[in-house]
Design a protein around this motif. Structure first.
Motif, short mmCIF file in Angstrom:
data_model
loop_
_atom_site.label_atom_id
_atom_site.label_comp_id
_atom_site.label_asym_id
_atom_site.label_seq_id
_atom_site.Cartn_x
_atom_site.Cartn_y
_atom_site.Cartn_z
N TYR A 130 0.86 -1.18 0.00
CA TYR A 130 0.00 0.00 0.00
C TYR A 130 0.90 1.23 0.00
N HIS A 131 0.40 2.29 -0.60
CA HIS A 131 1.11 3.56 -0.54
C HIS A 131 0.10 4.63 -0.16
N LEU A 132 0.37 5.33 0.93
CA LEU A 132 -0.50 6.42 1.35
C LEU A 132 0.03 7.72 0.76
N VAL A 133 -0.84 8.46 0.08
CA VAL A 133 -0.49 9.76 -0.49
C VAL A 133 -1.51 10.77 0.00
N GLU A 134 -1.04 11.76 0.76
CA GLU A 134 -1.93 12.77 1.34
C GLU A 134 -3.11 12.14 2.07
N GLY A 135 -2.81 11.06 2.80
CA GLY A 135 -3.84 10.43 3.63
C GLY A 135 -4.68 9.39 2.94
N GLY B 21 4.93 -3.85 -10.53
CA GLY B 21 4.96 -3.08 -11.77
C GLY B 21 4.32 -1.72 -11.67
N ASP B 22 3.49 -1.50 -10.65
CA ASP B 22 2.86 -0.18 -10.49
C ASP B 22 3.91 0.87 -10.17
N ILE B 23 3.66 2.09 -10.68
CA ILE B 23 4.59 3.19 -10.49
C ILE B 23 3.91 4.27 -9.67
N VAL B 24 4.52 4.64 -8.55
CA VAL B 24 4.02 5.73 -7.71
C VAL B 24 4.84 6.97 -8.04
N LEU B 25 4.18 8.06 -8.43
CA LEU B 25 4.85 9.29 -8.79
C LEU B 25 4.56 10.36 -7.75
N LEU B 26 5.62 10.94 -7.20
CA LEU B 26 5.47 11.91 -6.12
C LEU B 26 6.25 13.17 -6.45
N LEU C 255 3.10 14.64 1.01
CA LEU C 255 3.23 13.72 2.13
C LEU C 255 2.81 12.32 1.71
N HIS C 256 3.65 11.33 2.03
CA HIS C 256 3.37 9.97 1.59
C HIS C 256 4.05 8.97 2.52
N ARG C 257 3.65 7.72 2.37
CA ARG C 257 4.24 6.64 3.18
C ARG C 257 3.96 5.31 2.52
#
Length: 304
Positions: free
Chosen positions: A60-65, A73-78, A83-85
């Motif tokens: 899981y990736h939390l982005v702004e809550g 394979g998923d890409i998280v772009l920040l 704020l993320h975790r």
């Protein structure tokens, strides 16, 4: 016949570093793994762009809550300051690639051109998932950098070549953005979904007056229920979550603006400067002025 770029190449604890965060052109590729035991307690930010690709089955990736379920394979772009975790699953450690990078505003006199490459980082949806054909193109660009990183090359030339390859990757990502198939899977637990919706509201309204009563009215939920559910779901009391969100945003502004500390405190929702100083000291173990003076020091989180 299997294509060598069907999967993302990976070697545990391999990294590629170009310059450091004090330089205007900066890269850090981190091929490593993380486990449930070292999940970060609260969301953090970076002053640079960050990209995370999961290589293991699920996390899981939390982005702004907001919690986003991600798979291999998923890409998280920040973009900077978000704020993320990351939240990894119990069991075997999760493999992932994290890329942090920063360009000077006027790199080679083409700021507007480079800004076009960053457009996917400003998408309303921070997660990208591609069909196999497009995913193969993404892997191909990143695997070129991975293979090249093992070559014995002059440092200055190596920096330039890696930069050129990564620009190609960013261009490819921008071109493929319309093929994004990611849709966030809603939490089965409706109560948790409600709490995360409130958490996201806090991230978007932290500069305003936020209280248990005002949030209860906003979301048609009893104060008692909100108070208990919020702690159960997030691990923090509502007050702690509001304070930490505000402090994180103050931290970013302390490092990236020259505004007076009192102005930043007010901008981030603190109505009492003495209260702000006390809360900042509590969470950061140093004063705001000390934090700014040493550039964040040990208070800045490491890349996870």
């Amino acid at each position: 016949m299997t294509n060598p770029d069907d999967t993302l190449l990976y070697k545990k604890k391999h990294n590629i570093t170009i310059n450091d965060i004090q330089h205007s052109l900066y890269y850090y590729f981190d091929y490593d793994e993380r486990s449930f035991d070292i999940n970060m307690p609260f969301q953090h930010f970076h002053s640079f762009y960050e990209l995370m690709i999961l290589i293991s089955p699920q996390a899981y990736h939390l982005v702004e809550g907001i919690p986003y379920s991600i798979r291999s394979g998923d890409i998280v772009l920040l973009r900077p300051s978000v704020l993320h975790r990351s939240e990894y699953q119990k069991g075997a450690p999760s493999k992932r690639l994290i890329i942090g990078f920063l360009y000077p505003p006027s790199l080679w006199g083409m700021p507007e051109t480079y800004q076009k490459l960053f457009e996917p980082f400003y998408s309303p949806l921070p997660i990208f998932r591609f069909p196999s054909k497009q995913q193969q193109l993404i892997n191909e660009k990143l695997n070129r950098i991975y293979r090249y990183s093992f070559q014995d090359e002059e440092p200055e030339l190596k920096s330039l070549i890696v930069h050129g390859m990564f620009v190609e990757f960013l261009y490819t990502l921008r071109q493929l953005a319309p093929f994004n198939t990611y849709t966030n899977e809603p939490l089965k637990d409706e109560a948790s979904q409600k709490i995360y919706t409130i958490a996201n509201f806090i991230h978007n309204h932290y500069s305003e007056e936020l209280t248990l009563d005002s949030l209860s009215r906003e979301f048609y939920i009893s104060p008692y229920y909100l108070s208990h559910q919020f702690k159960d779901v997030t691990g923090y009391t509502l007050t702690q979550y509001i304070q930490m969100t505000r402090i994180r945003n103050v931290q970013y502004l302390l490092l990236n603006t020259k505004k007076k500390i009192s102005e930043l405190a007010e901008e981030c929702g603190f109505t009492s400067f003495s209260q702000f100083n006390r809360i900042f000291q509590k969470y950061c173990s140093q004063s705001p002025s000390e934090f700014r003076k040493d550039g964040g020091g040990n208070s800045l989180p490491t890349i996870l």
